[in-house]
Design an enzyme around this catalytic site. Structure first.
Site, mmCIF file in Angstrom:
data_model
loop_
_atom_site.group_PDB
_atom_site.id
_atom_site.type_symbol
_atom_site.label_atom_id
_atom_site.label_comp_id
_atom_site.label_asym_id
_atom_site.label_seq_id
_atom_site.Cartn_x
_atom_site.Cartn_y
_atom_site.Cartn_z
ATOM 1 N N CYS A 64 0.832 -1.204 0.000
ATOM 2 C CA CYS A 64 0.000 0.000 0.000
ATOM 3 C C CYS A 64 0.867 1.255 0.000
ATOM 4 O O CYS A 64 0.476 2.289 -0.536
ATOM 5 C CB CYS A 64 -0.951 0.000 1.186
ATOM 6 S SG CYS A 64 -0.133 -0.150 2.797
ATOM 7 N N HIS A 96 -1.452 1.516 7.342
ATOM 8 C CA HIS A 96 -1.989 1.409 5.991
ATOM 9 C C HIS A 96 -1.887 2.776 5.315
ATOM 10 O O HIS A 96 -2.142 3.813 5.935
ATOM 11 C CB HIS A 96 -3.446 0.938 6.035
ATOM 12 C CG HIS A 96 -4.058 0.733 4.683
ATOM 13 N ND1 HIS A 96 -3.528 -0.155 3.757
ATOM 14 C CD2 HIS A 96 -5.133 1.313 4.091
ATOM 15 C CE1 HIS A 96 -4.280 -0.119 2.659
ATOM 16 N NE2 HIS A 96 -5.241 0.762 2.839
#
Length: 911
Positions: free
Chosen positions: A265, A836
């Site tokens: 990510c 994230h």
């Protein structure tokens, strides 16, 4: 030189059709001989044309002209090179022809004379060859390189084309495009098929056929990029239906997700931000990068990073994909930057830094970097020094990345001893700005009272970030009323003491994830005849498990529950006394057995010092101390520099060799891990004894209440929400330009003092780039601590004004050169060890903001962009935005391209 041999009639058309030359235009035989021989003797010039003439015909001609008789029977007739060709269909030269034996070479002028005088055999093509330089020698290249050109979509239909070894590969590509009628808008690339059947990319089309090691008969494959931005060779063979579906799909260009390959990510976030920088994306979409690929830069990646990024951009902005898989790009990045190999978590800003540097070097227009000496200001005006520094930078670094992202700092260093001032101007690609850091820290601890009736209390304490363990005890004392001198701090992990801290130790050694317990222990009584010391014993809880092998005497022991620190009078230590003390301390969750449950044998045992301790139920009025324990001084504290507590006084001499069986549990001395018994205690050592309470499973089940033992209460302070005041982006920039003193690990060498100094340093902004990247330094790393700052930074979406921060003299009429609009944000959610990354980005065509979360893309509004997760900000200068909008409107119907003014209709929500 390139000639398609499949159509020899085209070249033969230049020959003289009349077999009989015009005699009146033909000079005398002696004049013919002189003109031809003079031409043959001239030096070779690279690039000029020479022609092959059959040795047999040329010798016949020599006999004819030297004979001096025009009507002689030795007349050679038309030039006939039939003996030089393998056949009269493809007109390919025979192999192994030797100059002087099979043919002679004539310059272009001499050849044209002979053709004009005698003509060329009907249907035969002229054998034209170029002069080339090979290994510093000029020679006529008799045998050209014949390549078999094919399309990737039709490998069975080759077309033969001839090239000189000095021709560029770009000419091969151009010839293939012409041969296969490829439109100028389509992008193509070449592959060569090796002898073993494998294929290899011809990346650098600027090299020659010789340098590319192309040989006669080699197959060259031309590949045309698909409409969706992909290459046919990059697709598996069984995805034809998927390709058709993708090409049929038509969405908003740029609204395309990136598949998470496994902790990637961070890469996806950085790529989405960079993909939404308008001028950079246009540079790749319009193929301007092809002319600037630098394959010979030793600091670059041979153009591979730039080409891999270009492939991603073309796919994402084709409008034919909902999401794409960046596997090839990930592989390239890992190949050139080993830190990104595998699928570990990384920082999006670190990848962004690598990618910008890699793209710059791969696209650097400077092919050979010259040495540039950095010069100090030496009292010269700032403008002069800054201009010199920027020119020197551009002499070595000139690319689209420099044009788009590079600005200029002014760095001022002042020596604290001699006052020497050093001023330099340095380029930058992004600003890493600090966040205002609080000097306080919030820590959560559990307080364990000596009163067994009280449950452990959870407290949230505010302490100095650079404080000591004693500061933690002082903060807790304000909540509990217990003196800090009667507290001991321990890190509990896996039912044992990982570490017991000393008051002088730094709080930085405690991480936020650690489970910190603070125990109340006895203090010191007044000095007198009856004063005595207490020893603090670490207590573990263990449960015996059934035998697991054939030896019935073997029992496993498993730690459970929370360990304790218990104060016991040193001069009255005995197993029986300790048993009753511990039974009292555990009385909240351990039930006493009734008289019927007592073991008569144990009652009759001779218990050492049984009568020297008060009854277990007795508690001194107004005190939370254990029964029979008096105040003791600091010497009762556990001395520990590591995990194992150590006491400075000798151990008890009257402890028996083996612990006696008690009613509910047995006691044993163990090591600091609680994993092995110590049957003896050596008085000569200073090792602090650890005591284990061992339970039989049946006794534990009957008398030990696990639910009550795990219970705790929350102090009122836990409910308090400590709100952090938001920070303005301008405050971070001000901190960035604040004077700071260099650290000891990074001193500056003063040329006047001739030694390293901890100088003061100040950075100022002199020149800003078209696109400004601002990195918020949320991750703080020191020798002893690491943390992520979740401070909310408020940043403007439009009209970020840098005029107050740029120290370069400004022109009032060009205020727009200092105003920026936000175009992308890289977000990080989570902490240090996990998290994230996502992206907010403004589409350059529609002006609509979107949220990119790996393969998922959805439209958002401006008020959703600002958050505590904002990590890297991308700002575009307003004059650049207007320029891009003008260019776009001149090539297509006008569209809303200002990120601050999104259209009313929402873009497609992509899955």
């Amino acid at each position: 030189m390139a000639a398609v041999a499949a159509n020899p009639a085209d070249t033969a058309a230049t020959a003289v059709d009349d077999r009989e030359p015009q005699r009146e235009a033909v000079p005398g035989l002696e004049s013919q001989w002189r003109q031809i021989e003079n031409g043959r003797g001239r030096p070779l010039q690279v690039g000029e044309s020479w022609f092959l003439v059959g040795q047999h015909w040329y010798k016949q001609w020599e006999v004819y002209v030297q004979g001096g008789d025009r009507d002689s029977s030795t007349f050679p007739g038309c030039i006939n090179n039939a003996e030089l060709f393998e056949d009269q269909v493809n007109w390919r030269l025979k192999k192994g022809l030797v100059e002087g034996e099979d043919y002679v070479l004539l310059p272009a002028a001499a050849w044209h004379y002979l053709v004009n005088w005698y003509g060329l055999e009907h249907g035969q093509p002229p054998i034209e060859r170029k002069v080339v330089e090979l290994a510093s020698i000029h020679k006529v290249e008799v045998y050209s390189v014949e390549l078999l050109l094919v399309q990737h979509s039709d490998m069975d239909t080759p077309h033969t084309a001839q090239f000189s070894q000095t021709d560029s590969v770009d000419l091969v590509l151009h010839t293939a495009r012409e041969q296969f009628l490829v439109s100028p808008q389509e992008e193509t690339r070449l592959w060569i098929k090796n002898a073993e059947g494998s294929f290899e990319r011809l990346c650098n089309t600027r090299v020659t056929v010789l340098d590319a090691a192309l040989k006669t008969g080699q197959v060259v494959v031309m590949e045309t990029r698909n409409k969706d931005g992909t290459w046919p060779s990059a697709q598996p063979n069984d995805t034809s239906s998927t390709l058709e579906e993708e090409e049929d799909f038509q969405g908003q260009p740029g609204i395309c997700g990136l598949t998470n390959l496994g902790n990637t990510c961070f890469m996806n976030s950085a790529l989405q931000c960079l993909s939404n920088v308008p001028q950079l994306t246009e540079y790749f979409l319009k193929n301007r990068y092809l002319e600037e690929l630098n394959f010979c830069n030793p600091l670059g990646m041979k153009g591979e990073i730039a080409q891999a990024y270009a492939d991603l951009v073309k796919q994402a902005w084709s409008g034919h994909h909902r999401s794409i898989v960046p596997q090839v790009f990930k592989t390239k990045v890992g190949h050139f930057a080993s830190q990104f190999l595998g699928y570990q978590q990384h920082d999006s800003q670190e990848l962004l830094s690598f990618l910008l540097d890699g793209l710059h070097e791969d696209l650097n227009r400077v092919k050979k970097k010259e040495y540039v000496e950095l010069c100090d200001a030496a009292g010269r005006p700032d403008q002069e020094v800054a201009q010199e520094a920027w020119q020197n930078h551009k002499r070595r670094n000139d690319s689209v990345i420099v044009d788009t992202f590079h600005g200029l700092f002014k760095s001022t260093l002042v020596c604290p001893d001699c006052g020497n001032v050093s001023v330099t101007f340095d380029p930058f690609c992004y600003l890493s700005v600090p966040l205002p850091v609080s000097h306080k820290r919030v820590m959560e601890v559990f307080f364990v009272s000596m009163d067994p009736r009280r449950k452990p209390e959870q407290h949230r304490l505010v302490v100095p970030k650079k404080g000591k363990i004693s500061d933690l005890c002082v903060a807790l004392a304000k909540h509990t009323g217990i003196s800090p001198e009667r507290m001991m701090v321990a890190d509990v992990f896996s039912h044992r003491f990982y570490k017991i801290y000393q008051l002088e130790e730094s709080l930085s050694s405690i991480l936020d994830r650690d489970d910190i317990f603070i125990y109340e222990v006895s203090g010191r009584a007044a000095i007198g005849e009856n004063s005595r010391e207490d020893v603090v014993l670490p207590i573990y809880l263990r449960e015996r498990t059934p035998a697991r092998d054939y030896n019935s005497s073997y029992y496993g022991l498993m730690l459970f529950g929370h360990p304790l620190l218990v104060s016991v009078p040193r001069d009255r230590l005995s197993w029986d006394a300790l048993y009753h003390i511990l039974l009292y301390r555990l009385s909240r969750y351990v039930t006493r057995p009734s008289s019927d449950d007592e073991d008569d044998g144990d009652e009759k045992a001779d218990l050492e010092d049984k009568d020297s301790l008060p009854k277990p139920g007795h508690v001194t009025e107004g005190s939370s101390q254990d029964p029979g324990l008096e105040q003791a001084g600091p010497s009762s504290r556990v001395v520990s520099g590591s995990r194992a507590p150590v006491d400075n006084s000798p151990g008890p001499s009257h402890w028996p060799q083996r612990a006696r069986r008690k009613h509910l549990f047995t006691l044993h001395t163990v090591n600091s891990n609680g994993t092995s018994d110590r049957s003896t205690f050596n008085e000569d050592t200073h090792a602090q004894p650890y005591i284990a309470i061992d339970w039989e499973p049946e006794m534990k089940k009957r008398y030990y209440d696990e639910v009550e033992a795990e219970g705790y209460v929350k102090h009122d302070c836990v409910g308090y929400v400590l709100k952090k005041a938001p920070v303005q982006l301008q405050e971070c920039i001000e901190l960035f330009t604040t004077v700071e003193t260099l650290e000891k690990e990074n001193p500056w060498y003063c040329p006047t003092c001739k030694q390293h100094q901890l100088a003061t340093k100040k950075l100022d902004l002199w020149m800003l780039p078209e696109t400004l990247i601002i990195h918020l330094k949320r991750f703080s790393y020191t020798k002893f601590s690491r943390e992520k700052l979740d401070t909310l930074v408020e940043f403007p979406i439009r009209d970020l004004d840098f005029s107050e921060f740029v120290i370069k003299p400004q022109n009032d009429s060009a205020r727009e050169l200092y105003k920026y609009d936000l175009i992308a944000v890289s977000n990080h959610y989570g902490g240090l060890r996990d998290g994230h990354y996502t992206t907010f980005a403004c589409n350059k065509d529609s002006g609509q903001w979107h949220y990119f979360d790996d393969s998922s893309v959805s439209p958002v509004t401006e008020n959703q962009i600002e958050s505590k997760a904002a990590y890297v900000l991308f700002y575009q200068r307003q004059d650049v935005a207007r320029r891009m909008q003008t260019q776009a409107s001149s090539s297509k119907p006008p569209a809303s391209s200002a990120c601050g003014a999104p259209p009313k209709s929402e873009s497609m929500d992509v899955n």
